[in-house]
Design a protein around this motif. Structure first.
Motif, PDB file in Angstrom:
ATOM      1  N   PHE A 248       0.825  -1.218   0.000  1.00 44.06           N
ATOM      2  CA  PHE A 248       0.000   0.000   0.000  1.00 44.06           C
ATOM      3  C   PHE A 248       0.856   1.264   0.000  1.00 44.06           C
ATOM      4  CE2 PHE A 248      -2.510  -3.401   1.715  1.00 44.06           C
ATOM      5  CZ  PHE A 248      -3.738  -3.216   1.132  1.00 44.06           C
ATOM      6  N   GLU A 249       2.175   1.083  -0.019  1.00 43.64           N
ATOM      7  CA  GLU A 249       3.091   2.225   0.021  1.00 43.64           C
ATOM      8  C   GLU A 249       2.878   3.120  -1.200  1.00 43.64           C
ATOM      9  OE1 GLU A 249       5.014   4.421   2.068  1.00 43.64           O
ATOM     10  OE2 GLU A 249       4.768   2.436   2.976  1.00 43.64           O
ATOM     11  N   GLY A 250       2.762   4.409  -0.947  1.00 45.83           N
ATOM     12  CA  GLY A 250       2.709   5.361  -2.060  1.00 45.83           C
ATOM     13  C   GLY A 250       1.370   5.460  -2.772  1.00 45.83           C
TER      14      GLY A 250
ATOM     15  N   ASP B 194      -2.512   6.590  -3.126  1.00 35.97           N
ATOM     16  CA  ASP B 194      -3.305   7.691  -2.590  1.00 35.97           C
ATOM     17  C   ASP B 194      -4.350   7.171  -1.609  1.00 35.97           C
ATOM     18  OD1 ASP B 194      -4.204  10.666  -2.992  1.00 35.97           O
ATOM     19  OD2 ASP B 194      -6.025   9.444  -2.998  1.00 35.97           O
TER      20      ASP B 194
END
Ligand code: FAD
Ligand code: FES
Lengths: 310, 121
Positions: free
Chosen positions: B35-37, B39
């Protein structure tokens, strides 16, 4: 292939192509900046045809009802008739005063003959008479903008040299970054960097004007002292209102803003948050507030997406 | 007989569950990298759609959409263990909201039906 109708011209739109790209490709001048649905400068009105619902995201219900859409998000799947925004969506304005708030931040005051009906913290699109368009947040009850001078930046450098009395056009206001009365005791957290202070300064003064009773914390992040502005005004407000805490946060002195926030406010359940400024910092801060327990619907954010060519 | 979605409380229940669930997912080192980065607002609306579906509510997307939507994550190594972790957080979030174990079981069973599509099997 769907056909786009624009002032008597008919343009074929390739599958997946946006209305903005089709129009620009045909040499039509359409105001635009972020090409990502964030600045609303590419607002157009559909007079006939099928509007893709995704091209109306973030628009006010009144604009949606009148067939407005964002050309950069509009990928027509059927024929569509488009026209420039009508007088209801744009108002003529005059630049009345220009003041440098720091080495790089210019305060721009504007007046309009018709009222703009904005809430401090919302943003509007400033249009130059040749169609150059950029969006700016509104820092107060009056139309006051804080514009950071970007090296090579088209609009910010033009504003830096312009004379008071110059006419421009304003479109908007838009966005939901503003104070909502109804819960006067809710703690508020306002955080941003650079000219992200503009909407926060508007929201802060609006909340104080409306007698907000709960604590209000404002974090203004900058690399060093020269990145701060309006410090005297904010310190004066903090001295006047015991519920307001002003925290200028310098990277070189205090460390990164998200870490400073997390350390000072590990638990934010029940709070309301506003975060504004460059997209990267806004995304990090939004996540921090959420992970500290702030409800996702209690977080309002405006990311200042820059203009892009493609 | 009310549907599972209605028994769980419909759209307000989804709203309440999404924040709890997404917070758990984001802070679980086993899966947070995926889920990094991304929105947050887009993720939250996706989680809402996912929870609506596993609550047995009106479904807005198909198995094909799930496949397409997760293909880039499968390419980065998304596998059964990650899927299990997500189901675990889903159950824990519902339990925190006071949902009865039998209903949580039904939700987990519905979520299970998406496994093959999510993992591109
Ligand atoms: C909703 C919204 C609200 C905004 N509010 C404000 C505000 O209150 N105050 C304010 O100063 N700005 C604000 N902006 C940004 C503003 O719209 C312009 O993008 C900015 O003023 C630069 O415009 P320009 O014409 O001077 O530079 P441009 O000619 O657009 O840019 C020149 C070059 O610099 C790049 N660039 C521009 N800005 C950045 C950046 N920050 N980071 C990296 N590259 C960049 C561009 O991509 C381009 O290549 C907001 C943007 C949005 C979407
Ligand atoms: S919203 Fe379309 S160009 Fe910014």
């Amino acid at each position: 292939m769907p056909t786009l109708h624009w002032e008597g011209q008919s343009l074929a739109v390739a599958p997946g192509q946006t209305a903005l790209d089709a129009l620009l490709g045909a040499g039509v001048s359409i105001p635009h900046s972020c090409r990502a649905g964030a600045c609303q400068s590419c607002l157009l009105q559909a007079t006939a045809g099928e509007i893709p619902p995704s091209s109306q995201q973030g628009l006010k219900p009144a604009l949606i009802a009148q067939g407005y859409l964002l050309a950069c998000l509009c990928r027509p799947e059927a024929d569509l008739h488009l026209t420039a925004p009508g007088p209801g969506a744009r108002v003529p304005a005059l630049i009345t005063k220009l003041t440098w708030l720091s080495d790089s931040v210019l305060q721009v005051h504007l007046t309009t003959s018709e009222s703009l009906d904005h809430r401090p913290g919302q943003y509007l699109t400033l249009l130059r008479d040749d169609g150059l368009a950029r969006s700016y947040s509104i820092a107060g009850q009056e139309i006051e903008l804080h514009v950071r001078r970007i090296p090579g930046g088209a609009m910010s450098n033009w504003l830096a040299d312009v004379e008071p009395g110059t006419p421009v056009t304003l479109q908007g206001p838009a966005g939901d970054c503003f104070y909502t009365p109804g819960d006067p005791h809710q703690p508020l957290l306002l955080a941003g960097a650079g000219t992200g202070l503009a909407p926060l300064y508007g929201i802060l003064r609006d909340a104080l004007r409306r007698d907000h009773q709960g604590p209000i914390w404002l974090y203004h992040g900058a690399l060093n002292e020269s990145g701060l502005y309006l410090t005297a005004e904010l310190e004066a407000l903090a001295a006047t209102y015991p519920n307001f805490q002003y925290r200028p946060t310098l990277f070189h002195r205090d460390g990164p803003l998200p870490e400073v926030l997390s350390a000072a406010h590990p638990k934010l359940a029940g709070w309301r948050g506003f975060v504004c400024g460059d997209p990267q910092i806004v995304n990090i801060l939004k996540k921090r507030l959420f992970l500290a327990g702030m409800a996702s619907r209690a977080i309002s954010a405006d990311a200042f997406l820059p203009s892009t060519l493609k | 007989m009310p549907t599972l979605y209605e028994q769980l409380g419909g759209s307000p229940a989804v709203e309440a569950a999404v924040d709890l669930f997404y917070r758990k997912v984001l802070t679980d080192p086993r899966i947070s990298d995926f889920f990094e980065g991304v929105d947050m607002d887009i993720q939250i609306s996706k989680q809402k759609a996912f929870l609506t579906m596993v609550f047995g509510g009106p479904v807005a997307y198909s198995g094909q959409d799930l496949r397409r939507g997760h293909a880039h994550l499968v390419a980065r190594g998304l596998n059964d263990s990650h899927f299990d972790a997500v189901i675990e957080h889903l159950g824990a979030s519902l339990a925190e909201l006071g949902v009865a174990p039998a209903l949580i079981g039904e939700v987990a069973a519905l979520a299970e039906t998406t496994r093959a599509d999510v993992l591109g099997k």
